[in-house]
Design a protein around this motif. Structure first.
Motif, mmCIF file in Angstrom:
data_model
loop_
_atom_site.group_PDB
_atom_site.id
_atom_site.type_symbol
_atom_site.label_atom_id
_atom_site.label_comp_id
_atom_site.label_asym_id
_atom_site.label_seq_id
_atom_site.Cartn_x
_atom_site.Cartn_y
_atom_site.Cartn_z
ATOM 1 N N ASN A 1 -6.866 15.980 59.904
ATOM 2 C CA ASN A 1 -7.463 16.406 61.170
ATOM 3 C C ASN A 1 -7.646 17.926 61.223
ATOM 4 O O ASN A 1 -7.318 18.565 62.231
ATOM 5 C CB ASN A 1 -6.576 15.910 62.343
ATOM 6 N N GLY A 2 -8.098 18.488 60.096
ATOM 7 C CA GLY A 2 -8.339 19.938 60.031
ATOM 8 C C GLY A 2 -7.054 20.749 60.193
ATOM 9 O O GLY A 2 -7.098 21.916 60.572
ATOM 10 N N GLY A 3 -5.879 20.088 59.907
ATOM 11 C CA GLY A 3 -4.601 20.812 60.034
ATOM 12 C C GLY A 3 -4.154 20.962 61.485
ATOM 13 O O GLY A 3 -3.225 21.705 61.778
ATOM 14 N N ARG A 4 -4.785 20.194 62.395
ATOM 15 C CA ARG A 4 -4.422 20.304 63.820
ATOM 16 C C ARG A 4 -3.808 18.998 64.313
ATOM 17 O O ARG A 4 -4.041 17.929 63.749
ATOM 18 C CB ARG A 4 -5.670 20.622 64.658
ATOM 19 N N ILE A 5 -3.056 19.093 65.413
ATOM 20 C CA ILE A 5 -2.464 17.886 66.007
ATOM 21 C C ILE A 5 -3.584 16.959 66.500
ATOM 22 O O ILE A 5 -4.571 17.415 67.069
ATOM 23 C CB ILE A 5 -1.481 18.285 67.150
ATOM 24 N N GLY A 6 -3.440 15.649 66.245
ATOM 25 C CA GLY A 6 -4.459 14.689 66.658
ATOM 26 C C GLY A 6 -4.180 14.126 68.051
ATOM 27 O O GLY A 6 -3.085 14.289 68.588
ATOM 28 N N PRO A 7 -5.177 13.439 68.643
ATOM 29 C CA PRO A 7 -5.027 12.981 70.037
ATOM 30 C C PRO A 7 -3.917 11.950 70.258
ATOM 31 O O PRO A 7 -3.244 12.001 71.294
ATOM 32 C CB PRO A 7 -6.400 12.387 70.377
ATOM 33 N N VAL A 8 -3.703 11.034 69.314
ATOM 34 C CA VAL A 8 -2.639 10.039 69.522
ATOM 35 C C VAL A 8 -1.270 10.713 69.397
ATOM 36 O O VAL A 8 -0.348 10.454 70.181
ATOM 37 C CB VAL A 8 -2.777 8.867 68.518
ATOM 38 N N THR A 9 -1.160 11.619 68.416
ATOM 39 C CA THR A 9 0.086 12.363 68.237
ATOM 40 C C THR A 9 0.405 13.139 69.522
ATOM 41 O O THR A 9 1.538 13.124 70.018
ATOM 42 C CB THR A 9 -0.046 13.352 67.051
ATOM 43 N N GLN A 10 -0.613 13.788 70.067
ATOM 44 C CA GLN A 10 -0.418 14.580 71.284
ATOM 45 C C GLN A 10 -0.016 13.685 72.457
ATOM 46 O O GLN A 10 0.889 14.007 73.234
ATOM 47 C CB GLN A 10 -1.718 15.341 71.624
ATOM 48 N N ARG A 11 -0.660 12.528 72.564
ATOM 49 C CA ARG A 11 -0.356 11.617 73.679
ATOM 50 C C ARG A 11 1.086 11.101 73.572
ATOM 51 O O ARG A 11 1.800 11.011 74.575
ATOM 52 C CB ARG A 11 -1.354 10.441 73.670
ATOM 53 N N LEU A 12 1.486 10.777 72.350
ATOM 54 C CA LEU A 12 2.873 10.322 72.154
ATOM 55 C C LEU A 12 3.850 11.433 72.515
ATOM 56 O O LEU A 12 4.859 11.198 73.184
ATOM 57 C CB LEU A 12 3.101 9.908 70.696
ATOM 58 N N TYR A 13 3.554 12.641 72.065
ATOM 59 C CA TYR A 13 4.441 13.780 72.349
ATOM 60 C C TYR A 13 4.558 13.977 73.858
ATOM 61 O O TYR A 13 5.660 14.083 74.414
ATOM 62 C CB TYR A 13 3.905 15.056 71.681
ATOM 63 N N ASP A 14 3.406 13.990 74.536
ATOM 64 C CA ASP A 14 3.417 14.237 75.981
ATOM 65 C C ASP A 14 4.146 13.123 76.723
ATOM 66 O O ASP A 14 4.892 13.381 77.678
ATOM 67 C CB ASP A 14 1.972 14.343 76.512
ATOM 68 N N THR A 15 3.921 11.882 76.296
ATOM 69 C CA THR A 15 4.529 10.758 77.014
ATOM 70 C C THR A 15 6.037 10.713 76.777
ATOM 71 O O THR A 15 6.826 10.582 77.717
ATOM 72 C CB THR A 15 3.890 9.428 76.564
#
Ligand code: COI
Length: 354
Positions: free
Chosen positions: A320-334
């Motif tokens: 993902n271009g070395g960036r956090i992806g949307p599912v990873t971010q959603r899991l982290y936030d939740t």
């Protein structure tokens, strides 16, 4: 129900000021409980934090009959202090004890002990964003004798450490080296339980990864060196063509509580989750054909940690271009939302410390 004696320190330490690292500052107290064959587990107590004095022949020093857990207490915006699924740590400790021939501690007693220590050291639970009180329960074999056998005496101890993020890079993606020389675990071994020996055996490989410029190691299975298992101190997930894949724990992979919670959250959100052996070639092929969407690690200490790069032999997959992806971010936030009390928790996930 344990009858826990509480002895408070007469010399409270100053609390740390400034940014917290991981696991290097300890609270004022610790929990101790002893086991002997005649008395069973006995004398549960919270006492001032102090060195443990052991006979040099204590079995833990020689044959590594010891194990540990990792969990956290979180401070909510309203000032409450809460634990995340402590019963699951108690269950895992029980299965680790069983594998290592250590007498079991009932899950309710384990949770009560953790709560008792955190209640006494409640002021040590930090309040700044991203910090928590990291809790380290552990059991050691204390019988003094040199024959290779299960100890007849043990000490169970809990210490706690106000901590910030596990990785110095915080939530920035980690770069990972895929290890195909050394192995962490083999079927029938201790890979699925939390004993210190698993971590001792991983150090050489970790040093190799650091020398090569990588932050962590991704382990492959010990038989074929082909299937992905886990990363240094985390379980690992791969989102490939819309499906979220992770290794089964089946004897060689630690059954992480964050892993289990992520699977439950993802399934609840309707993502297809596959818990099945995943060959590393499939991961690298997915990178080549553009379907490797996200990779992340999960762990109590590490929380959710995006993986920005995987290096396998002479190939490097940048995810993902070395960036956090949307599912990873959603899991982290939740997950952090639940842990810090910003979001409602599924039934039984949160235990408040009074
Ligand atoms: C944890 O995530 O709590 C762990 O036990 C991993 C580690 C720091 C060894």
């Amino acid at each position: 129900m344990l009858k826990i004696k509480i002895e408070k320190t007469a010399h409270p330490k100053p609390k740390p000021t400034g940014p917290l690292g991981f696991g290097s500052v300890f609270t004022d107290h610790m929990f101790l409980m002893d086991y002997t064959a005649d008395k069973g587990w006995h004398d549960p107590r919270v006492v001032p934090y102090a060195p443990i004095v052991l006979d040099p022949a204590a079995l833990v020093f020689h044959y590594a009959q010891e194990c540990f857990e990792g969990m956290k207490a979180y401070r909510t915006a309203a000032g409450r202090v809460q634990l995340f699924r402590p019963d699951k740590n108690g269950e895992r400790l029980r299965s680790t004890h069983e594998r290592l021939c250590i007498p079991p501690i009932p899950v309710d007693d384990f949770v009560q002990a953790v709560k008792a220590l955190v209640a006494v050291d409640k002021d040590w639970v930090p309040a700044e964003e991203g910090t928590s009180l990291y809790i380290r329960p552990f059991t050691i074999a204390t019988e003094a004798q040199l024959g290779v056998k299960a100890s007849s005496a043990y000490q169970f101890c809990i210490i706690a450490s106000p901590s910030g993020s596990y990785y110095p890079t915080g939530i920035d993606p980690v770069r990972i080296y895929v290890e195909d020389e050394y192995v962490r675990a083999a079927p029938g071994g201790t890979g699925a339980v939390k004993c210190g020996g698993n971590y001792a055996a991983s150090l050489l490989s970790g040093e190799k990864a650091h020398r090569l410029g990588y932050g962590q190691v991704l382990w492959l299975d010990g038989v074929e060196r082909r299937y992905v298992e886990e990363v240094g101190s985390m379980n690992c997930f791969f989102k490939i063509g819309g499906v979220i894949r992770t290794a089964p724990t089946a004897g060689t992979v630690l059954p992480g509580i964050t892993r289990m919670s992520c699977i439950e959250l993802l399934e609840g959100w309707g993502y297809p989750v596959s818990v099945a052996p995943l060959p590393i070639e499939d991961v690298m092929r997915a990178d080549e054909d553009g379907t490797l969407e996200e990779v992340f690690g999960t762990g109590t200490a590490a929380v959710i940690s995006p993986v920005g790069e995987l290096k396998y032999r002479d190939r490097a997959a940048v995810i993902n271009g070395g960036r956090i992806g949307p599912v990873t971010q959603r899991l982290y936030d939740t997950l952090t939302g639940i842990q810090y009390g910003r979001l409602p928790a599924p039934q039984g996930w949160i235990t408040e410390v009074e």
